[in-house]
Design a protein around this motif. Structure first.
Motif, PDB file in Angstrom:
ATOM      1  N   ALA A   1      -0.236  11.298 -26.008  1.00 28.46           N
ATOM      2  CA  ALA A   1      -1.633  10.902 -25.811  1.00 28.46           C
ATOM      3  C   ALA A   1      -1.867  10.551 -24.349  1.00 28.46           C
ATOM      4  O   ALA A   1      -0.928  10.244 -23.607  1.00 28.46           O
ATOM      5  CB  ALA A   1      -1.986   9.703 -26.689  1.00 28.46           C
ATOM      6  N   VAL A   2      -3.114  10.590 -23.938  1.00 23.24           N
ATOM      7  CA  VAL A   2      -3.485  10.152 -22.593  1.00 23.24           C
ATOM      8  C   VAL A   2      -3.168   8.657 -22.480  1.00 23.24           C
ATOM      9  O   VAL A   2      -3.495   7.877 -23.383  1.00 23.24           O
ATOM     10  CB  VAL A   2      -4.985  10.395 -22.338  1.00 23.24           C
ATOM     11  CG1 VAL A   2      -5.413   9.805 -20.992  1.00 23.24           C
ATOM     12  CG2 VAL A   2      -5.296  11.881 -22.395  1.00 23.24           C
TER      13      VAL A   2
ATOM     14  N   GLN B   1     -12.717  13.260 -22.624  1.00 24.55           N
ATOM     15  CA  GLN B   1     -11.457  12.728 -22.119  1.00 24.55           C
ATOM     16  C   GLN B   1     -10.886  13.592 -20.998  1.00 24.55           C
ATOM     17  O   GLN B   1     -10.415  13.066 -19.978  1.00 24.55           O
ATOM     18  CB  GLN B   1     -10.448  12.624 -23.260  1.00 24.55           C
ATOM     19  CG  GLN B   1      -9.098  12.081 -22.839  1.00 24.55           C
ATOM     20  CD  GLN B   1      -9.187  10.705 -22.234  1.00 24.55           C
ATOM     21  OE1 GLN B   1      -9.404   9.727 -22.928  1.00 24.55           O
ATOM     22  NE2 GLN B   1      -9.021  10.607 -20.918  1.00 24.55           N
TER      23      GLN B   1
ATOM     24  N   ARG C   1      -8.378  -2.732 -23.798  1.00 22.73           N
ATOM     25  CA  ARG C   1      -7.840  -1.552 -23.113  1.00 22.73           C
ATOM     26  C   ARG C   1      -8.744  -1.129 -21.964  1.00 22.73           C
ATOM     27  O   ARG C   1      -8.274  -0.783 -20.877  1.00 22.73           O
ATOM     28  CB  ARG C   1      -7.667  -0.406 -24.111  1.00 22.73           C
ATOM     29  CG  ARG C   1      -7.140   0.883 -23.489  1.00 22.73           C
ATOM     30  CD  ARG C   1      -6.482   1.764 -24.521  1.00 22.73           C
ATOM     31  NE  ARG C   1      -5.264   1.146 -25.053  1.00 22.73           N
ATOM     32  CZ  ARG C   1      -4.459   1.750 -25.932  1.00 22.73           C
ATOM     33  NH1 ARG C   1      -4.721   2.979 -26.348  1.00 22.73           N
ATOM     34  NH2 ARG C   1      -3.381   1.142 -26.379  1.00 22.73           N
TER      35      ARG C   1
ATOM     36  N   GLN D   1      -7.940   6.405 -20.519  1.00 19.53           N
ATOM     37  CA  GLN D   1      -8.647   6.800 -21.740  1.00 19.53           C
ATOM     38  C   GLN D   1     -10.143   6.487 -21.670  1.00 19.53           C
ATOM     39  O   GLN D   1     -10.553   5.501 -21.077  1.00 19.53           O
ATOM     40  CB  GLN D   1      -8.050   6.078 -22.955  1.00 19.53           C
ATOM     41  CG  GLN D   1      -6.665   6.552 -23.321  1.00 19.53           C
ATOM     42  CD  GLN D   1      -6.042   5.734 -24.439  1.00 19.53           C
ATOM     43  OE1 GLN D   1      -6.694   4.865 -25.021  1.00 19.53           O
ATOM     44  NE2 GLN D   1      -4.787   5.998 -24.749  1.00 19.53           N
ATOM     45  N   THR D   2     -10.945   7.328 -22.319  1.00 22.36           N
ATOM     46  CA  THR D   2     -12.357   7.021 -22.522  1.00 22.36           C
ATOM     47  C   THR D   2     -12.476   6.064 -23.712  1.00 22.36           C
ATOM     48  O   THR D   2     -11.556   5.964 -24.532  1.00 22.36           O
ATOM     49  CB  THR D   2     -13.167   8.288 -22.830  1.00 22.36           C
ATOM     50  OG1 THR D   2     -12.710   8.835 -24.088  1.00 22.36           O
ATOM     51  CG2 THR D   2     -13.017   9.338 -21.737  1.00 22.36           C
TER      52      THR D   2
ATOM     53  N   GLY E   1      -3.321   4.681 -21.735  1.00 21.19           N
ATOM     54  CA  GLY E   1      -4.467   3.797 -21.898  1.00 21.19           C
ATOM     55  C   GLY E   1      -5.288   3.591 -20.643  1.00 21.19           C
ATOM     56  O   GLY E   1      -6.512   3.437 -20.717  1.00 21.19           O
TER      57      GLY E   1
ATOM     58  N   TYR F   1     -12.009   8.061 -27.030  1.00 17.49           N
ATOM     59  CA  TYR F   1     -10.620   8.482 -27.253  1.00 17.49           C
ATOM     60  C   TYR F   1      -9.770   7.274 -27.638  1.00 17.49           C
ATOM     61  O   TYR F   1      -8.960   7.346 -28.576  1.00 17.49           O
ATOM     62  CB  TYR F   1     -10.110   9.124 -25.970  1.00 17.49           C
ATOM     63  CG  TYR F   1      -8.747   9.780 -26.049  1.00 17.49           C
ATOM     64  CD1 TYR F   1      -8.624  11.140 -26.354  1.00 17.49           C
ATOM     65  CD2 TYR F   1      -7.583   9.066 -25.778  1.00 17.49           C
ATOM     66  CE1 TYR F   1      -7.376  11.753 -26.398  1.00 17.49           C
ATOM     67  CE2 TYR F   1      -6.336   9.675 -25.818  1.00 17.49           C
ATOM     68  CZ  TYR F   1      -6.236  11.009 -26.122  1.00 17.49           C
ATOM     69  OH  TYR F   1      -5.002  11.619 -26.162  1.00 17.49           O
ATOM     70  N   ALA F   2      -9.947   6.159 -26.928  1.00 19.93           N
ATOM     71  CA  ALA F   2      -9.181   4.949 -27.230  1.00 19.93           C
ATOM     72  C   ALA F   2      -9.459   4.456 -28.643  1.00 19.93           C
ATOM     73  O   ALA F   2      -8.542   4.048 -29.359  1.00 19.93           O
ATOM     74  CB  ALA F   2      -9.528   3.857 -26.214  1.00 19.93           C
TER      75      ALA F   2
END
Length: 314
Positions: A109-110, A180, A143, A115-116, A112, A119-120
């Protein structure tokens, strides 16, 4: 009657207790403090009772200033914030908040920090330790607050290596992934942020089983952190950290260079997650060809140029 809380029960309770004492010392009501902080009075009541969402860093700074707390609330905030996350990640969060260099490899995953909100929210909703919807929003807010440091005066150097799978896995669907990947491209323009992509064709490597972070602290010491789906391990032993650091440098050597990595992100964005109303590159070319022919114009060459119309012979 106001709810009585034990300041020792949690950091949020301690924060609320200190907030109430500061407010009482200033002779202000919850509504009046809310007006100063541009929130409703019930939000102040929630903070004092340690109920509802935890305070954001921005709100904490405003409250600290308006109540002349001499940074007491600001000093408490990181501990309140970390309570929203599992125990095994809290120490890493504390270290990364002070690190001057953050190197991360992510296999799933991207990270934290990039992250957008959308997405988060999708990722954090999958956590086994998640209690309820309110807890989810606390984690999302916490986050996002971590990301403020990336563009602040004490911004760290952030170097991120993403496995190609991170780009291809449609977390939250096409719209969420589109936002994202667009954010990744924007953040990569910052002078302190570097993004690389490790393509599938590189095969196996030393961090294949999970994600890896190496932090360089202000005094120059390094700390490593490895993470799986439901566990994490912080390593401070110099010899072990050195091995993790070597693994990370090997990953950067295997990954595409930064500019090529951004080109791959753009390619995935266009091929996999473009909006339904936006045709692909080949589709746009066919549409342009049709429009030119309808107008009696010139046909497009394969390379994008125009083929001139033949003039009639004399």
């Amino acid at each position: 009657m106001a709810k009585t809380i034990d300041p020792q029960s949690s950091m949020a309770a301690l924060f609320g207790s200190r907030l109430r004492k500061l407010r009482d010392a200033a002779g202000l009501t919850q509504t009046e403090v809310g007006a100063l902080a541009h929130v409703v009075g019930s939000r102040i009541a929630q903070l004092e009772r340690a109920t509802g969402a935890k305070p954001t860093l921005e709100l904490t700074r405003v409250l600290d200033r308006e109540l002349v707390a001499d940074e007491l609330l600001i000093d408490l905030w990181p501990y309140v914030y970390r309570e929203a996350f599992p125990d095994w990640s809290q120490a890493f969060i504390a270290y990364s908040a002070r690190a001057r260099v953050i190197r991360q490899y992510s296999s799933h995953a991207v990270p934290g920090l990039l992250q957008t909100p959308e997405y988060a929210r999708v990722l954090l909703s999958m956590g086994h330790s998640l209690r309820d919807a309110e807890h989810l929003e606390e984690r999302v807010a916490a986050r996002l607050d971590r990301q403020v440091r990336l563009t602040g005066p004490d911004r760290p150097e952030l170097w991120v290596v993403l496995d190609e799978a991170v780009l291809r896995r449609p977390v939250g669907g096409a719209a969420v992934m589109r936002g994202q990947l667009e954010r990744l491209l924007r953040m990569a323009e910052e002078p302190n942020i570097t993004v690389q992509v490790l393509p599938f064709d590189q095969g196996a490597h030393g961090a294949l089983a999970g994600s890896l972070s190496v932090l360089v602290m202000p005094d120059g010491t390094e700390i490593a952190y490895t993470e799986g789906a439901h566990h994490g391990q912080l390593t401070e032993e110099p010899e072990e950290v050195e091995q993790f650091s070597l693994t990370y440098h090997q990953l950067t050597a295997m990954a595409l260079p930064p500019l090529m990595s951004l080109d791959l992100i753009r390619s995935v964005l266009e091929a996999d997650y473009r909006a339904a109303s936006i045709p692909s590159r080949s589709g746009r070319r066919r549409l342009a060809q049709q429009q030119l022919q309808q107008r009696g114009g010139r046909r497009l060459r394969a390379g994008g140029g125009r083929i001139p119309r033949r003039r009639p012979r004399p």
